[in-house]
Structures are given as C-alpha cells and as structure tokens.
Scaffold this motif. Structure first.
Motif, PDB file in Angstrom:
ATOM      1  N   ALA A  35       3.118  10.171   8.903  1.00  0.00           N
ATOM      2  CA  ALA A  35       2.538  10.631   7.642  1.00  0.00           C
ATOM      3  C   ALA A  35       3.370  10.146   6.450  1.00  0.00           C
ATOM      4  N   PHE A  36       4.702  10.221   6.631  1.00  0.00           N
ATOM      5  CA  PHE A  36       5.585   9.761   5.562  1.00  0.00           C
ATOM      6  C   PHE A  36       5.404   8.265   5.322  1.00  0.00           C
ATOM      7  N   LEU A  37       5.276   7.502   6.398  1.00  0.00           N
ATOM      8  CA  LEU A  37       5.116   6.056   6.305  1.00  0.00           C
ATOM      9  C   LEU A  37       3.818   5.699   5.571  1.00  0.00           C
ATOM     10  N   ILE A  38       2.729   6.351   5.956  1.00  0.00           N
ATOM     11  CA  ILE A  38       1.431   6.062   5.327  1.00  0.00           C
ATOM     12  C   ILE A  38       1.464   6.442   3.843  1.00  0.00           C
ATOM     13  N   ALA A  39       2.048   7.600   3.553  1.00  0.00           N
ATOM     14  CA  ALA A  39       2.137   8.041   2.158  1.00  0.00           C
ATOM     15  C   ALA A  39       2.994   7.078   1.345  1.00  0.00           C
ATOM     16  N   ALA A  40       4.078   6.599   1.942  1.00  0.00           N
ATOM     17  CA  ALA A  40       4.958   5.662   1.245  1.00  0.00           C
ATOM     18  C   ALA A  40       4.254   4.336   0.982  1.00  0.00           C
TER      19      ALA A  40
END
Length: 556
Positions: A35-40
């Motif tokens: 989720a963090f990767l996609i948001a970033a």
C-alpha cells in the motif's frame, strides 16, 4: 504531453522504490508495504508531473539530482540491514554527484572563457555619414506604442509585450507584441490580435498596429503558453533567455527562443541554435546557428550574449582570479537596453550586440574595450580601442549627460560607441523624466570636453564635426573617404560664429559645398564671393565636405 507523463511515471516509480523499506526487520506487514509503495508511486508521479509542468524544466535525468539526494537519504533512513547499506551507498554516490554539480563553477571557468573567447581588433570602422544609426531609445519607442494602444481592438484585454529591434525590408524597426493582461482576459480572449511596429531611426514616426492572430504567446496559459509549448516539443533541450518576436518580410510574426548546452555539470551555457514557433498554428522547428532563416536577426538571445561577455571579462585567468587578484579582469557594462547589451546594426544591416567593458576597481570610469557580438552567429570581436588614449566608459558618458541637463533632470539612454571622423565617440538619446526623447548627445570618448547635442543624430553629427575642428580632434571622414584636391571660383559664402571661432561654408562653381573652421585655417574668414581658391578636402559623400587645407589665390 505523452513525454512528460512517461517521465513523471518513471520518476514516480523509481522514487517509490528507493523510499519504500522492504527489509523484514522494519516492515513485517507485506500488505502495508504494498500500500505504501502504490501510494508513493501515485504521489511522486503526480508531484513530478506538476513540478515539471509548472516550471518548464528540461526533462533530463541530471535535473533530478536535488530530489535524488533527499529520496536516497530518506530511503537509507527507513531501511535496515543490507538494504540500508545498499541505499546508503546509493545516497553517497548521489551526494557526490550533487556536490560536483554545486561546485562545478569553481572548475569550469576556463572552459567558459574558451567558449566565449573573442577575436581582437583595435577600432571599429569609421561611421559612414550616409547611414542613419538605429538611435531611437527603446523606452521612447515603447512610450509611443503605449499612446497608440487605442488601435488595438478590445484594448482592456491586452497590454504591450517586450520590445525588440530588427530589420524588416531594409528598415530598422522596433517590434512589440500585444499580450494578455491576465488569466481571465486570456480565458475570454483566446488569442492576441497582433503587434506594434515603429521606426528605430526616425523619432517622429508614429507606431503602426499590425493585425496577426497569435494563440501561442508568453502571456497565454496552460498548453497555449509559449514556453510550455516549446518545452513539450523539445523536452530535453536547454534554453537560455526570454522568447522574442521576429517578423518576416511579409509581416508574419514568429516567436523564437535560443537553445544550447551546458558547459559542464548543468553549469554554464553555450549557444547552439534557435527554436522558431508559428504563434497561430503552434508549429515549431529548430535550426542550428548556421541555418537560421534570413529574416531572424536575434537568433542568439541578449541574455546569452550577456552571459558570454561575463565569461570573457571575468574568467581570463580562471575563477579564483575573478574573485581575488582580478588580474586582467574586465567587467561588462550594465548600461545596455536588453539584458545589459544594446543591439545595433552595421553598414551591411547585420545586427550586433554592443557591450563596453570597464575596470573592476571602484570609482574608475575608464573603458577597457568594447565587444560586438553577431546576433545570428554568436561570433564576437573585442575592440581594445586606441591603447595610447584612455576612453571613458558608457557610465561616464551618461554622467556627463546628466550633469549637462541637471536642471531639467534629463538623462541618457542607450549609449553606443561609434567611430565618428576618426574619433571614438559615444552617441546617446536624451530623455526627460517622462521618458520622451528630447535630443541626441555625442561626446568624445577620449576627450569628454568635446560634446554636442542636436534634435536628430545627423544634426548632432554635423555639430560634432565642427566641435572636433574646434577642439583639435581628428576629422577624417568616413571609412571610404579619400583625400582630394580641387580649385574653382567661390559662388556663395556663409559664415557662422561659434564660440571663439568661425565656421565658413563655401559653394564653388562646381556646385559642391565645403566647410572649414577658422581654428584650422584662420585666413578662411577672409574668403569672399568671386575668390579663386585651392581646396584639399575629404570626399565623405556629405552635402558639406570637410576641408583640410584652403588657399585663397592672391591672399597667400
């Protein structure tokens, strides 16, 4: 548009991968990591797109180095174990690259000097009196255009754009586009109606408004903004200087912008060519300097020329000498009309940018030389002047004008050095406090006490010739003048008292006019109609030919 989206996506993906911690010791929840990767990715992609779209930066990877330092530091901070070590090494590598970019100016000064190195000559050719210099000050031309702004339809939507000079069908003119006066005016107007033109040689000429629809302009917004439109077509090109309007011989306007390349490490600039834009259709095309269309006079932007002058004057012995010892350093003047340089034209109609150089020592107004840079090729020549004489710089000339008209509070603008009758001399327009042209002022660069002014450049030039005869200066005529002899009968004589001397104008039976001062030949005051005379003169092609020797038969 596709290029910037792809660029932003790649930067967003790489940024997210660097910043996201993948070490198990730091992030146990794989779902949270994903989720963090996609948001970033989304955040950095949108941020990169917005930043590059708003500021029109070149989309080269080297432009990312400040962001790369921050991202790799953040990635190292959040990572753990071997991942931290790998990202730490990456951070150090990027930091070294960034440090190199930041201090490159300390080491590439010699390269900058070599890129700006000029050929050297002693003096420019003597001014041809049959030519009229482009001497109308731009501030005065701009004031006249503003007063004629009522010619523009829907006047409240627009304002006057930047002024530039060029040659159109053999005439020297100022060109200024009509620009939008704000976002909502652009939103409602969609296109500008044209541009103004006014003579650069005749101060009495009135401006003309030329209708020509322009959609892609510097004052338009979003994708219709000229600089952004150019960036979309040339995403990796390096531009320097503002866009300028040029008009072809049919009166069709085109916007141009100078491009080039960095000297090294995103530092310095070397001109390579120009991008030309049709402001109605948006069609763009780039040209190398050797292939620039004939109608374009200012292929090299004045900002780029000013930068090159700075390199040439400051970095003759490297960067540190420009800061401390300052041996042989020559500072370019800031008295120019466009980015500290002044555009002028030679006898062939070719445009050059003029700049004079002065000493870095405070309180010294002595000129150390002057440069002329061809505005189409970028080739520059440095003129040392007569090394046996001390020439006053442009600032000194303007100070003389200010003192001359101190009660009226008039000031000089656009001082240009010419070789008038073999005398290096400053020609400047004189404006009042409202920016209106009052007269033209000429002062000798080597002998500041010799100065005159007149309502037109040619009137001032005639007075200057007389002043040189009074003051013992050289009056050699123009570069094509030959020394000739003649004799004949005096038909008419006109004598005018000027100061301590008399100016004698003579009409011979060969229907030619001659002029001489009693300072150079005291017996000239005795010449009368019917006298037989022998004359040695300079064949300058003027109406009144300057006399070097006069012999009155029967008197001498």
């Amino acid at each position: 548009m596709g290029n910037i989206i792809l660029f932003a996506l790649l930067v967003g993906l790489a940024s997210a991968l660097i910043l996201t911690p993948f070490s198990k010791g730091v992030e146990k929840d794989r779902k949270m990591t994903s989720a963090f990767l996609i948001a970033a990715i989304v955040l950095f992609t949108v941020g990169t797109f917005g930043f590059y779209y708003a500021f029109n930066l070149d989309r080269n990877l080297s432009s990312l180095w400040p962001f790369a330092i921050v991202l790799t530091f953040g990635g190292t901070f959040f990572a753990a174990g071997k991942e931290r070590m790998v990202k730490g090494i990456l951070f150090l590598a990027v930091l070294l690259v960034g440090a190199y970019f930041m201090i490159a100016f300390l080491f590439n000064a010699e390269e900058k000097y070599e890129s700006a190195k000029m050929g050297e000559k002693t003096e420019i050719s003597t001014f041809d009196e049959k030519e009229t210099p482009a001497s109308v000050p731009p501030q005065f031309a701009r004031n006249k255009m503003k007063k004629a702004f009522g010619q523009v339809p829907n006047t409240s939507y627009y304002e006057l754009g930047s002024l530039q000079i060029q040659k159109v069908i053999g005439e020297y003119v100022y060109i200024a586009p009509v620009e939008f006066s704000g976002f909502f005016k652009w939103w409602n107007g969609e296109s500008t109606p044209g541009y103004f033109t006014v003579s650069a040689t005749d101060s009495s000429a009135n401006p003309k408004f030329m209708k020509s629809k322009m959609i892609y302009t510097p004052s338009s917004y979003f994708n219709k903004n000229l600089e952004r439109h150019i960036r979309m077509q040339y995403p990796e090109s390096i531009f320097y200087g503002d866009s300028q309007l040029e008009v072809d011989d049919e009166g069709k306007p085109f916007y141009i912008r100078t491009y080039g390349e960095f000297i090294s490490a995103r530092n310095g600039f070397d001109v390579k060519g120009v991008v030309v834009v049709d402001p109605e259709s948006g069609k763009t095309k780039s040209y190398g300097l050797a292939d620039v269309p004939e109608f374009i006079d200012g292929a090299v932007s004045p900002e780029a020329v000013s930068l090159q002058n700075s390199y040439f004057g400051n970095y003759v012995h490297g960067y540190w000498n420009s800061v401390f010892g300052k041996t042989d350093v020559r500072l370019p003047s800031d008295e120019g009309t466009e980015a500290q340089v002044s555009p002028i034209f030679d006898e062939n109609g070719d445009m050059y940018y003029f700049t004079d150089f002065t000493s870095p020592k405070e309180g010294v107004d002595s000129m150390l030389g002057y440069a002329l840079t061809n505005s189409r090729t970028g080739k520059a020549t440095f003129y040392t002047g007569n090394l046996e004489e001390s020439y006053m710089d442009s600032e000194g000339a303007l100070q003389i004008i200010e003192k001359k008209f101190i009660e009226k509070k008039w000031h000089g603008e656009m001082p240009i050095i010419y070789n008038f009758y073999g005398e290096a001399s400053w020609l400047s327009g004189v404006l009042d406090s409202n920016g209106f042209l009052q007269n033209y002022f000429i002062v000798s660069a080597a002998n500041p006490e010799i100065s005159v002014y007149g309502n037109t450049p040619n009137e001032a030039l005639k007075k200057f010739k007389t002043a040189l005869q009074h003051g013992g200066g050289t009056v050699d005529g123009n570069s094509k003048a030959e020394e000739k002899q003649t004799s004949g009968t005096v038909l008419r004589v006109y004598k005018e008292k000027t100061g301590d001397y008399t100016i004698v104008s003579i009409l011979l039976d060969n229907k030619k006019n001659y002029i001489i001062s009693s300072e150079t030949n005291p017996l000239a005051i005795y010449v009368k109609e019917g006298d037989q005379v022998n004359i040695k003169y300079s064949d300058t092609g003027e109406t009144f030919l300057p006399v070097k020797e006069l012999v009155i038969q029967g008197l001498e």
